[in-house]
Scaffold this active site. Sequence first.
Site, PDB file in Angstrom:
ATOM      1  N   GLY A 107       0.074  -5.183   0.463  1.00  0.00           N
ATOM      2  CA  GLY A 107      -0.965  -4.985  -0.417  1.00  0.00           C
ATOM      3  C   GLY A 107      -1.104  -5.637  -1.768  1.00  0.00           C
ATOM      4  CD  GLU A 149       2.323  -6.388   5.525  1.00  0.00           C
ATOM      5  OE1 GLU A 149       3.048  -7.566   5.867  1.00  0.00           O
ATOM      6  OE2 GLU A 149       1.342  -6.409   4.451  1.00  0.00           O
ATOM      7  N   GLY A 162       0.947  -1.171  -0.004  1.00  0.00           N
ATOM      8  CA  GLY A 162      -0.115  -0.114  -0.060  1.00  0.00           C
ATOM      9  C   GLY A 162       0.984   1.323  -0.088  1.00  0.00           C
ATOM     10  CG  ASP A 168      -2.803  -4.723   6.017  1.00  0.00           C
ATOM     11  OD1 ASP A 168      -1.632  -5.052   5.420  1.00  0.00           O
ATOM     12  OD2 ASP A 168      -3.363  -3.672   5.879  1.00  0.00           O
TER      13      ASP A 168
HETATM   14  C1  QUE Z   1       6.839  -3.059   4.580  1.00  0.00           C
HETATM   15  C2  QUE Z   1       5.833  -2.799   3.776  1.00  0.00           C
HETATM   16  C3  QUE Z   1       5.985  -2.090   2.623  1.00  0.00           C
HETATM   17  C4  QUE Z   1       7.223  -1.791   2.097  1.00  0.00           C
HETATM   18  C5  QUE Z   1       8.265  -2.118   2.886  1.00  0.00           C
HETATM   19  C6  QUE Z   1       8.194  -2.858   4.057  1.00  0.00           C
HETATM   20  C7  QUE Z   1       4.941  -1.371   1.787  1.00  0.00           C
HETATM   21  C8  QUE Z   1       5.099  -0.676   0.776  1.00  0.00           C
HETATM   22  C9  QUE Z   1       6.427  -0.518   0.520  1.00  0.00           C
HETATM   23  C10 QUE Z   1       6.838   0.479  -0.548  1.00  0.00           C
HETATM   24  C11 QUE Z   1       7.990   0.238  -1.487  1.00  0.00           C
HETATM   25  C12 QUE Z   1       8.560   1.194  -2.680  1.00  0.00           C
HETATM   26  C13 QUE Z   1       7.531   1.995  -2.678  1.00  0.00           C
HETATM   27  C14 QUE Z   1       6.498   2.529  -2.010  1.00  0.00           C
HETATM   28  C15 QUE Z   1       6.184   1.820  -0.874  1.00  0.00           C
HETATM   29  O1  QUE Z   1       7.401  -0.910   1.173  1.00  0.00           O
HETATM   30  O2  QUE Z   1       3.553  -1.868   2.251  1.00  0.00           O
HETATM   31  O3  QUE Z   1       5.993   3.589  -2.314  1.00  0.00           O
HETATM   32  O4  QUE Z   1       7.952   2.894  -3.708  1.00  0.00           O
HETATM   33  O5  QUE Z   1       4.058  -0.123  -0.221  1.00  0.00           O
HETATM   34  O6  QUE Z   1       9.120  -3.310   4.757  1.00  0.00           O
HETATM   35  O7  QUE Z   1       4.554  -3.084   4.294  1.00  0.00           O
END
Ligand code: QUE
Length: 349
Positions: A116, A139, A69, A147
């Site tokens: 997500g 998470e 997400g 989740d």
């Molecule tokens: C745990 C997570 C997420 C994560 C890293 C975690 C997550 C998520 C992102 C993410 C990665 C690259 C992106 C971004 C988000 O990393 O849910 O916008 O460019 O979206 O350790 O839950």
Amino acid sequence: MSPSSEPEVIATVEGRAGRIRLNRPRALNALTLAMTLAITRALLAWRDDPAIQVVMIDHMGERGFCAGGDIRALALRSGGRDAVRAFFLHEYRLNHLIFTYPKPVVTFMDGVTMGGGAGLAMPSRFRVATEACLFAMPETAIGFFPDVGAGWFLPRLPGRTGYWLALTSARLGAADCLHLGIATHYMPATALDALKAAIIAGPESPGVILGRRAEDAGAAPIRPVERDIDRAFDQPTIEAILAALPAQKWGRAQAEAIAGRSPFSLKVTLRRMRIGEGQASFAEVMATDYRCALRLASRHDFAEGVRAVIVDKDNRPAWRPADLALVSDHEVASIFANLPSSEEWTALP
Ligand code: QUE
């Protein structure tokens, strides 16, 4: 819409298939509220359309299916409490819509499929992994908990592998995903275009087409440690799990992974997996996820985890409390309490 006014979700009809393609490659297709609503709108429009017999969910570009997400915005509290509620309400409604969808949904786990992204894939009837597949529920590394329905699908994986995934953020490739049932079929990425064209053309069911074309993913690397996983992750507390890990290299690596996670998140996550194991419906699971998500999203560890892992990328979160022994069981239990009845999660009508 992204700044380039390129749509972040592309929904089209090709032959008998509705197609949903994630198109936010700069953020590894991390799901925004707008993306969630666009996917939901397309699925609802196709649900009762007799011309649509199958839905395919995949991604545009080279960078992987979906990293999770878009929690960066949530953790920075850009839109306040209402934005947090709207994000989780609609994301979980989408997870539930996919789970209950009356037509086959085929999701392509080609590259990173985490958080997500797993929430889109796991409730789908068919889940196609490629050699690029990298699956995880990470998470607890950002002070949150698995989740998007993970309380349903992780405790239902073989043995205690789901608990292991939730508590260590372990990353799995295609062969392990097939072995555990996270993926239903393996296909090399170079064969996907022909597979999708065959699903679009019909007339056989997507299950028949997938079954005929699927290939062998090879030996699953986790096989030799599954007995150790089942023994250690069957323990009733995080402390007991740590004590039950074997002393050799693999066991030390699991202990090290757990030691880096938010202590509060770990205890919430273990409790959440045990509750999920006994829940009777996916909707019940989503209502619990929503209670936990709203409460954890306003705690220090979530802001700090997103800062350390996603914003500053120093990977040195300062958790509060910093030690498992200082986590209050009472406080953990309070994360699961009902919300006022008008604020509880509800499925789409
Ligand atoms: C745990 C997570 C997420 C994560 C890293 C975690 C997550 C998520 C992102 C993410 C990665 C690259 C992106 C971004 C988000 O990393 O849910 O916008 O460019 O979206 O350790 O839950």
